[in-house]
Design a protein around this motif. Structure first.
Motif, mmCIF file in Angstrom:
data_model
loop_
_atom_site.group_PDB
_atom_site.id
_atom_site.type_symbol
_atom_site.label_atom_id
_atom_site.label_comp_id
_atom_site.label_asym_id
_atom_site.label_seq_id
_atom_site.Cartn_x
_atom_site.Cartn_y
_atom_site.Cartn_z
ATOM 1 N N ILE A 126 50.169 21.389 43.413
ATOM 2 C CA ILE A 126 50.891 20.227 42.879
ATOM 3 C C ILE A 126 50.062 18.940 42.984
ATOM 4 O O ILE A 126 49.147 18.854 43.810
ATOM 5 C CB ILE A 126 52.261 20.036 43.580
ATOM 6 N N TRP A 152 49.791 14.489 43.290
ATOM 7 C CA TRP A 152 50.186 13.544 44.339
ATOM 8 C C TRP A 152 51.342 12.641 43.955
ATOM 9 O O TRP A 152 51.857 11.908 44.776
ATOM 10 C CB TRP A 152 48.989 12.668 44.733
ATOM 11 N N LYS A 208 49.851 24.358 47.825
ATOM 12 C CA LYS A 208 48.632 23.554 47.986
ATOM 13 C C LYS A 208 48.941 22.169 47.407
ATOM 14 O O LYS A 208 48.865 21.949 46.208
ATOM 15 C CB LYS A 208 47.489 24.231 47.225
ATOM 16 N N GLN A 210 45.412 16.440 47.946
ATOM 17 C CA GLN A 210 44.828 15.922 49.196
ATOM 18 C C GLN A 210 45.383 14.564 49.567
ATOM 19 O O GLN A 210 45.643 14.307 50.737
ATOM 20 C CB GLN A 210 43.323 15.751 48.993
ATOM 21 N N GLY A 225 41.175 20.638 46.165
ATOM 22 C CA GLY A 225 41.498 21.472 45.011
ATOM 23 C C GLY A 225 40.306 22.278 44.528
ATOM 24 O O GLY A 225 40.429 23.457 44.190
ATOM 25 N N SER A 244 46.145 17.708 35.910
ATOM 26 C CA SER A 244 45.509 17.241 34.678
ATOM 27 C C SER A 244 45.180 18.421 33.763
ATOM 28 O O SER A 244 45.035 19.562 34.212
ATOM 29 C CB SER A 244 44.238 16.481 35.034
ATOM 30 N N GLU A 298 51.684 22.747 34.046
ATOM 31 C CA GLU A 298 52.305 21.485 33.626
ATOM 32 C C GLU A 298 51.231 20.424 33.709
ATOM 33 O O GLU A 298 50.831 20.038 34.805
ATOM 34 C CB GLU A 298 53.462 21.109 34.552
ATOM 35 N N LEU A 299 50.805 19.954 32.544
ATOM 36 C CA LEU A 299 49.571 19.162 32.525
ATOM 37 C C LEU A 299 49.793 17.740 32.024
ATOM 38 O O LEU A 299 50.861 17.183 32.176
ATOM 39 C CB LEU A 299 48.524 19.928 31.719
ATOM 40 N N CYS A 333 53.983 11.761 35.063
ATOM 41 C CA CYS A 333 53.571 12.613 33.946
ATOM 42 C C CYS A 333 54.400 12.316 32.703
ATOM 43 O O CYS A 333 53.930 12.468 31.598
ATOM 44 C CB CYS A 333 53.707 14.080 34.335
ATOM 45 N N GLU A 374 45.489 9.619 28.600
ATOM 46 C CA GLU A 374 46.459 9.348 29.651
ATOM 47 C C GLU A 374 45.832 8.394 30.668
ATOM 48 O O GLU A 374 44.823 8.709 31.281
ATOM 49 C CB GLU A 374 46.832 10.660 30.337
HETATM 50 P P1 NAP Z 1 44.557 16.885 39.247
HETATM 51 O O1 NAP Z 1 43.308 16.229 39.640
HETATM 52 O O2 NAP Z 1 44.549 17.841 38.128
HETATM 53 O O3 NAP Z 1 45.118 17.576 40.580
HETATM 54 C C1 NAP Z 1 46.287 18.347 40.582
HETATM 55 C C2 NAP Z 1 46.205 19.392 41.671
HETATM 56 O O4 NAP Z 1 45.189 20.334 41.322
HETATM 57 C C3 NAP Z 1 45.810 18.824 43.041
HETATM 58 O O5 NAP Z 1 46.472 19.517 44.062
HETATM 59 C C4 NAP Z 1 44.324 19.111 43.066
HETATM 60 O O6 NAP Z 1 43.820 19.152 44.379
HETATM 61 C C5 NAP Z 1 44.275 20.459 42.405
HETATM 62 N N1 NAP Z 1 42.948 20.850 41.888
HETATM 63 C C6 NAP Z 1 41.872 20.051 41.642
HETATM 64 N N2 NAP Z 1 40.841 20.795 41.214
HETATM 65 C C7 NAP Z 1 41.251 22.093 41.191
HETATM 66 C C8 NAP Z 1 40.631 23.331 40.851
HETATM 67 N N3 NAP Z 1 39.369 23.398 40.419
HETATM 68 N N4 NAP Z 1 41.358 24.462 40.945
HETATM 69 C C9 NAP Z 1 42.652 24.427 41.353
HETATM 70 N N5 NAP Z 1 43.273 23.279 41.703
HETATM 71 C C10 NAP Z 1 42.593 22.130 41.626
HETATM 72 O O7 NAP Z 1 45.682 15.854 38.889
HETATM 73 P P2 NAP Z 1 46.017 14.506 39.614
HETATM 74 O O8 NAP Z 1 45.032 13.509 39.188
HETATM 75 O O9 NAP Z 1 46.266 14.728 41.049
HETATM 76 O O10 NAP Z 1 47.457 14.209 38.959
HETATM 77 C C11 NAP Z 1 47.570 13.549 37.762
HETATM 78 C C12 NAP Z 1 47.653 14.491 36.595
HETATM 79 O O11 NAP Z 1 48.726 15.402 36.777
HETATM 80 C C13 NAP Z 1 47.967 13.777 35.318
HETATM 81 O O12 NAP Z 1 47.202 14.316 34.274
HETATM 82 C C14 NAP Z 1 49.433 14.063 35.090
HETATM 83 O O13 NAP Z 1 49.885 13.997 33.776
HETATM 84 C C15 NAP Z 1 49.545 15.417 35.615
HETATM 85 N N6 NAP Z 1 50.926 15.692 35.972
HETATM 86 C C16 NAP Z 1 51.639 16.483 35.133
HETATM 87 C C17 NAP Z 1 52.955 16.754 35.410
HETATM 88 C C18 NAP Z 1 53.767 17.613 34.514
HETATM 89 O O14 NAP Z 1 54.899 17.932 34.879
HETATM 90 N N7 NAP Z 1 53.261 18.009 33.377
HETATM 91 C C19 NAP Z 1 53.526 16.222 36.545
HETATM 92 C C20 NAP Z 1 52.766 15.397 37.368
HETATM 93 C C21 NAP Z 1 51.450 15.156 37.062
HETATM 94 P P3 NAP Z 1 43.140 17.842 45.061
HETATM 95 O O15 NAP Z 1 44.164 16.790 45.192
HETATM 96 O O16 NAP Z 1 42.744 18.319 46.377
HETATM 97 O O17 NAP Z 1 42.018 17.465 44.163
#
Ligand code: NAP
Ligand code: MG
Length: 496
Positions: free
Chosen positions: A164, A166, A190, A193, A223, A244, A265-266, A299, A400
């Motif tokens: 998930i 943050w 997970k 961070q 992640g 993302s 969910e991206l 999101c 975004e």
């Molecule tokens: P992110 O960088 O994609 O991180 C999301 C999760 O994925 C974190 O727990 C991250 O861990 C983990 N992660 C990172 N690299 C990974 C890998 N190679 N393999 C597996 N997991 C990995 O997103 P964010 O910047 O935290 O959150 C913002 C994004 O989330 C935005 O794009 C937003 O639109 C999207 N979002 C979508 C929804 C929805 O319902 N569609 C809801 C909320 C947010 P770390 O924190 O340790 O890097």
């Protein structure tokens, strides 16, 4: 923030720092012994240290989850699983204020929101899904084959890894963990961070509720290391990632080895459309909240505001007024409406987007800069920013931003605004404001997104499916759809 301003319960929890990993019902440091710091974005202070899990810890957690699943969690009587989930929901409700505090200091969401909404919704979701185990059932198809009787069974998948972001850890975690467990899967969570504290506290509540060891584990860490390892792991049957679109694409590849069931969910860039016939007394404040709530780090943020031309200047003036007056400040201050940006990296990304908007010729009507000074200390704050004069093909219109930045566009006709709203790689959510009931239904059908809110915004419930179209991912949370997503269906044929 001083530690003294936190409740005694939260101080007691944080005093356990360095916080550990929950694996097999036991708390343990990372196998490597490594830790990392959790920082409050409100003022830059270090709140606690957390275990930095590695791939060895992932292997241990997956093995424990497998054992728990095979030892009978999936086969446990539905009423027993319901009772445990209800006990957990009760503990979440009892500790709601503490969980709200932990989320607010960790990700900067204003305490008035985490107290009133996030922590309460989290326990409400667990109560909702606690009702499911005894209602999951198969069917008896009317087969066209003589002398045969067929029935279907819905079976758990095995180990589900849930990753998930943050921005809404309390809600996101329970929205996925609860149905996964209700269906009889073992779960490894997970969290992101930068916002793991409340998730570690929830791990303690799982232990207190009496879940069998291994049924629920929490791994804190990177992640790119443990998220990647979970995505690749042959012992994980189902992977749910909220984050993302870039990370989503990566886990599709990483999970190919054992053909994991995936739900993603991206990203998003939701259009929010105000027609001239709308009730502006509702449309304006709710659209402000849609664009700027949680400082735009949502999101479903209504990140592209389309306003019909005859009311355009009026709406822009009102939105600028709200943005200028909004109280931006420390997440733990009861008066704060908009908190900080989650960390410095994200703040700099937002400031770069603002710069690109200016360079490409859009006009900043308010904000446009970092907020500094005594009131903000070392916190990471961006002033609520409104752009006018942005073209649909500018970077700020397409990508975004995930921050308090809102371009407001003028449109003439319904047909035009539908085409512009749909002209995006994403499709998570949309808003429509109109008093014309026919138009409301026309847009409800025409907009390509997983949820369309008409004369409301940002509404969710355990009963109503939620998820993305197009680049916003696939799979659904909530509704019956999430029960399908955490089970496999089997047909059993009996020759009579
Ligand atoms: P992110 O960088 O994609 O991180 C999301 C999760 O994925 C974190 O727990 C991250 O861990 C983990 N992660 C990172 N690299 C990974 C890998 N190679 N393999 C597996 N997991 C990995 O997103 P964010 O910047 O935290 O959150 C913002 C994004 O989330 C935005 O794009 C937003 O639109 C999207 N979002 C979508 C929804 C929805 O319902 N569609 C809801 C909320 C947010 P770390 O924190 O340790 O890097
Ligand atoms: Mg943090």
């Amino acid at each position: 923030m001083t530690m003294q301003s936190l409740s005694p319960a939260t101080q007691r929890f944080l005093a356990q720092s360095p916080l550990k990993l929950l694996i097999d019902g036991q708390w343990a440091p990372a196998a490597s012994g490594q830790t990392y710091k959790s920082i409050s974005p409100s003022d830059g202070t270090v709140i606690a240290e957390l275990a930095l899990a590695g791939t060895e810890d992932v292997d241990r957690a997956v093995a424990a989850a497998r054992r728990a699943f095979e030892a009978g969690w999936g086969a446990m009587l539905p009423a027993q699983r319901e009772a445990l989930l209800r006990r957990l929901a009760g503990l979440l409700a009892e500790h709601a204020d503490e969980l709200a505090e932990l989320e607010s200091i960790d990700n900067g969401k204003p305490i008035r929101t985490t107290r009133a909404i996030d922590s309460r919704v989290a326990s409400g979701l667990v109560y909702h899904f606690a009702g499911w185990p005894s209602k999951i059932h198969g069917v008896t198809p009317s087969v066209n084959v003589p002398n045969h009787f067929v029935y279907t069974r819905r079976e758990p998948l095995g180990v589900a890894a849930l990753i998930i972001p943050w921005n809404y850890p309390l809600i996101h975690s329970m929205q996925k963990v609860a149905p996964a467990l209700a269906c009889g899967n073992a779960v490894i969570l997970k969290p992101a961070q930068v916002a793991s504290l409340a998730m570690v506290r929830i791990g303690e509540l799982f232990v207190e509720a009496g879940f069998p060891p291994g049924v629920f584990s929490v791994l804190t860490g990177k992640g790119s290391v443990i998220g990647q390892a979970l995505a690749e792991h042959p012992g994980v049957s189902k992977l749910q990632v909220t984050g993302s679109t870039a990370v989503g694409r990566g886990v599709i590849k990483a999970s190919a080895g054992n053909l994991k069931r995936l739900a993603l969910e991206l990203g998003s860039k939701a259009p929010n459309i105000i027609f001239a016939d709308a009730d502006l007394s509702k449309a304006i404040p709710k659209s402000f909240h849609a664009g700027f709530g949680h400082s735009g780090q949502s999101c479903v943020a209504g990140a592209r505001l389309y306003v019909q031309s005859s009311i355009y200047e009026e709406v822009v003036a009102a939105m600028v007024d709200l943005a200028t007056r909004a109280r931006v400040g420390h997440a733990l201050d009861d008066a704060t409406e908009l908190g900080p940006i989650v960390d410095e990296t994200q703040m700099n990304t937002i400031l770069d987007y603002i710069k690109s908007g200016v360079e490409q010729g859009a006009t900043v009507r308010c904000g446009g800069h970092r907020l500094t000074g005594d009131a903000y200390g070392s916190g990471t704050y961006v002033a609520p920013t409104i752009f006018t004069g942005a073209r649909d093909d500018m970077v700020i219109s397409c990508e975004e931003i995930f921050g308090p930045v809102l371009p407001i566009y003028s449109f003439e006709t319904e047909e035009e605004v539908i085409a512009r709203a749909n002209n995006t790689e994403y499709g998570l959510a949309a808003g429509v404001w109109t008093r014309d009931v026919s138009r409301a239904h026309r847009l409800g059908a025409a907009i390509k997104a997983g949820v369309v809110w008409v004369n409301t915004y940002d509404m969710f419930d355990g009963t109503a499916p939620f998820g993305g179209f197009k680049g916003s991912g696939y799979g659904r949370d909530n509704g019956e759809e999430v029960i399908e997503a955490y089970t496999e269906v089997k047909s059993v044929w009996i020759g009579l």
